[in-house]
Write an enzyme that holds these catalytic residues in place. Structure first.
Site, short mmCIF file in Angstrom:
data_model
loop_
_atom_site.label_atom_id
_atom_site.label_comp_id
_atom_site.label_asym_id
_atom_site.label_seq_id
_atom_site.Cartn_x
_atom_site.Cartn_y
_atom_site.Cartn_z
N LYS A 23 -42.61 -11.95 3.80
CA LYS A 23 -42.62 -10.75 4.65
C LYS A 23 -43.23 -9.56 3.90
O LYS A 23 -44.06 -8.84 4.43
CB LYS A 23 -41.18 -10.41 5.10
CG LYS A 23 -40.51 -11.55 5.88
CD LYS A 23 -39.11 -11.21 6.34
CE LYS A 23 -38.10 -11.01 5.23
NZ LYS A 23 -37.82 -12.21 4.41
N ARG B 150 -31.47 -8.10 11.18
CA ARG B 150 -31.07 -9.35 10.53
C ARG B 150 -29.87 -9.99 11.18
O ARG B 150 -29.40 -11.02 10.73
CB ARG B 150 -30.70 -9.04 9.08
CG ARG B 150 -31.69 -9.58 8.07
CD ARG B 150 -31.21 -9.07 6.73
NE ARG B 150 -31.70 -9.86 5.67
CZ ARG B 150 -32.71 -9.50 4.88
NH1 ARG B 150 -33.35 -8.39 5.08
NH2 ARG B 150 -33.07 -10.27 3.90
N ARG C 165 -40.56 -15.49 -8.53
CA ARG C 165 -41.07 -14.16 -8.18
C ARG C 165 -40.74 -13.18 -9.32
O ARG C 165 -39.67 -13.22 -9.90
CB ARG C 165 -40.42 -13.65 -6.89
CG ARG C 165 -40.77 -12.19 -6.61
CD ARG C 165 -40.41 -11.74 -5.21
NE ARG C 165 -38.98 -11.83 -4.92
CZ ARG C 165 -38.45 -11.57 -3.73
NH1 ARG C 165 -39.24 -11.22 -2.73
NH2 ARG C 165 -37.16 -11.68 -3.54
N ARG D 127 -35.73 -9.95 -9.85
CA ARG D 127 -34.69 -9.32 -9.04
C ARG D 127 -33.35 -10.01 -9.29
O ARG D 127 -33.30 -11.24 -9.43
CB ARG D 127 -35.05 -9.44 -7.55
CG ARG D 127 -35.65 -8.17 -6.99
CD ARG D 127 -36.20 -8.33 -5.60
NE ARG D 127 -35.28 -8.84 -4.59
CZ ARG D 127 -35.59 -8.95 -3.31
NH1 ARG D 127 -36.79 -8.56 -2.87
NH2 ARG D 127 -34.73 -9.43 -2.44
N ARG E 168 -28.33 -16.67 0.07
CA ARG E 168 -29.16 -15.89 1.00
C ARG E 168 -29.73 -16.78 2.10
O ARG E 168 -29.82 -16.38 3.26
CB ARG E 168 -30.31 -15.21 0.23
CG ARG E 168 -29.82 -14.05 -0.64
CD ARG E 168 -30.81 -13.70 -1.74
NE ARG E 168 -32.07 -13.21 -1.24
CZ ARG E 168 -33.17 -13.15 -1.98
NH1 ARG E 168 -33.17 -13.55 -3.25
NH2 ARG E 168 -34.28 -12.67 -1.47
P1 AP5 Z 1 -42.22 -12.02 -0.65
O1 AP5 Z 1 -43.40 -11.53 0.13
O2 AP5 Z 1 -41.63 -11.10 -1.67
O3 AP5 Z 1 -41.10 -12.60 0.35
P2 AP5 Z 1 -40.10 -11.86 1.32
O4 AP5 Z 1 -40.04 -12.62 2.60
O5 AP5 Z 1 -40.43 -10.40 1.43
O6 AP5 Z 1 -38.76 -12.11 0.50
P3 AP5 Z 1 -37.54 -11.17 0.14
O7 AP5 Z 1 -36.72 -11.89 -0.89
O8 AP5 Z 1 -37.98 -9.78 -0.25
O9 AP5 Z 1 -36.79 -11.14 1.47
P4 AP5 Z 1 -35.33 -10.96 1.70
O10 AP5 Z 1 -35.32 -10.89 3.16
O11 AP5 Z 1 -34.41 -11.95 1.12
O12 AP5 Z 1 -34.95 -9.66 0.83
P5 AP5 Z 1 -34.83 -8.13 1.20
O13 AP5 Z 1 -35.41 -7.38 0.07
O14 AP5 Z 1 -35.30 -7.85 2.58
O15 AP5 Z 1 -42.66 -13.39 -1.37
C1 AP5 Z 1 -41.77 -14.11 -2.20
C2 AP5 Z 1 -42.57 -14.74 -3.35
O16 AP5 Z 1 -43.46 -15.73 -2.83
C3 AP5 Z 1 -43.45 -13.75 -4.13
O17 AP5 Z 1 -43.47 -14.13 -5.48
C4 AP5 Z 1 -44.86 -13.91 -3.50
O18 AP5 Z 1 -45.90 -13.63 -4.43
C5 AP5 Z 1 -44.83 -15.39 -3.09
N1 AP5 Z 1 -45.56 -15.65 -1.85
C6 AP5 Z 1 -45.46 -14.91 -0.70
N2 AP5 Z 1 -46.23 -15.45 0.27
C7 AP5 Z 1 -46.80 -16.56 -0.30
C8 AP5 Z 1 -47.68 -17.55 0.22
N3 AP5 Z 1 -48.12 -17.54 1.49
N4 AP5 Z 1 -48.05 -18.56 -0.61
C9 AP5 Z 1 -47.59 -18.63 -1.88
N5 AP5 Z 1 -46.76 -17.70 -2.43
C10 AP5 Z 1 -46.36 -16.68 -1.64
O19 AP5 Z 1 -33.24 -7.94 1.23
C11 AP5 Z 1 -32.46 -8.07 0.06
C12 AP5 Z 1 -30.99 -7.92 0.42
O20 AP5 Z 1 -30.75 -6.60 1.01
C13 AP5 Z 1 -30.46 -8.90 1.46
O21 AP5 Z 1 -30.08 -10.14 0.89
C14 AP5 Z 1 -29.27 -8.11 2.04
O22 AP5 Z 1 -28.15 -8.19 1.18
C15 AP5 Z 1 -29.77 -6.68 2.04
N6 AP5 Z 1 -30.40 -6.32 3.32
C16 AP5 Z 1 -31.71 -6.01 3.53
N7 AP5 Z 1 -31.93 -5.76 4.84
C17 AP5 Z 1 -30.74 -5.94 5.47
C18 AP5 Z 1 -30.33 -5.89 6.84
N8 AP5 Z 1 -31.21 -5.61 7.82
N9 AP5 Z 1 -29.04 -6.15 7.12
C19 AP5 Z 1 -28.13 -6.41 6.15
N10 AP5 Z 1 -28.45 -6.52 4.83
C20 AP5 Z 1 -29.76 -6.28 4.51
#
Ligand code: AP5
Length: 216
Positions: free
Chosen positions: A13, A88, A127, A160, A171
């Site tokens: 994402k 979410r 990552r 992270r 997660r």
């Molecule tokens: P990346 O693009 O970083 O993936 P992502 O989907 O953004 O993953 P996140 O871990 O950031 O998502 P998340 O939803 O768990 O965490 P968030 O920060 O929102 O890519 C991942 C890796 O793969 C990278 O190394 C990249 O280079 C590689 N990659 C990407 N695309 C690729 C491809 N096509 N091919 C090969 N490699 C690739 O949330 C963190 C925490 O915050 C949650 O767990 C929760 O506790 C809290 N939180 C956030 N939002 C909410 C909400 N709305 N409600 C409640 N709690 C929340």
């Protein structure tokens, strides 16, 4: 363009957001990034959020909804936005619908990035992010030019705290239990675009742009 990026942790994402932001010049709202900023600034929201994030659990709905509402009302979102990681839960999705209705606005699309859990564990455990600017790397798929150092600002890359294998599994479980019901929620509103997130990042971005263009 008013869009949501939906998908499990590691689906890409954040990576896709960079391409969409360049294409549409709209504000990118990552609730995960917002919480990490609160944690770094040691705010009350940050203290509360970190107790959930470190266990791989979701921050309570009302905290996230209030934060998202405050953000979306700022002037830089008036021309469009890209939500990354929000909503979410179905309760968050319903609250967003109310928010948008009150603003006289509506969503254009919800992009669902799909990939299997084994691939997601591999992506997240390898990552690395810049501790300063937040740029995202992968030890194999997108390594920095100089090991451990951000290409953009020369700062140290870090892992992270929630990217350990145990927390990643929690997660993913939380995603399947609490977030996946949003797939039907948005499909029923005819907003859902399914994209294969297991392809190369450049192919994923091209597929999304093609799908968005053909909808308008
Ligand atoms: P990346 O693009 O970083 O993936 P992502 O989907 O953004 O993953 P996140 O871990 O950031 O998502 P998340 O939803 O768990 O965490 P968030 O920060 O929102 O890519 C991942 C890796 O793969 C990278 O190394 C990249 O280079 C590689 N990659 C990407 N695309 C690729 C491809 N096509 N091919 C090969 N490699 C690739 O949330 C963190 C925490 O915050 C949650 O767990 C929760 O506790 C809290 N939180 C956030 N939002 C909410 C909400 N709305 N409600 C409640 N709690 C929340």
């Amino acid at each position: 363009m008013r869009c949501i990026l939906l998908g499990p942790p590691g689906a890409g994402k954040g990576t896709l957001s960079e391409s969409l932001q360049k294409e549409y010049n709209i504000c990118h709202i990552s609730t995960g990034d917002m919480f990490r900023e609160h944690i770094a600034a040691k705010t009350d929201i940050g203290k509360l959020a970190s107790s959930y994030i470190e266990k791989g659990q979701l921050v309570p709905d009302q905290v996230v909804i209030d934060m998202a509402k405050d953000r979306i009302l700022r002037p830089d979102c008036s021309q469009g936005f890209l939500f990354d990681g929000f909503p979410r839960t179905v309760a968050q999705g319903e609250a967003l619908n109310v928010m948008l209705r009150e603003m006289g606005s509506a969503l254009d699309a919800v992009i669902l990035l799909e990939a299997d859990d084994d691939m997601l564990v591999g992506r997240l455990s390898k990552r690395r992010v810049c501790g300063k600017c937040g740029a995202v790397y992968h030890l194999v798929n997108k390594p920095p030019v100089k090991e451990g150092i951000c290409d953009l600002d020369g700062e140290q890359l870090i892992q992270r705290a929630d990217d350990t294998e145990a927390v990643i599994k929690d997660r993913l479980r939380v995603y399947h239990e609490q977030t996946a019901p949003l797939v039907d929620f948005y499909d029923n509103l005819s907003l859902l675009i399914r994209i294969d997130g297991s392809n190369k990042a450049s192919e994923v971005a091209a597929d999304v742009l093609k799908a968005l263009t053909s909808r308008h």
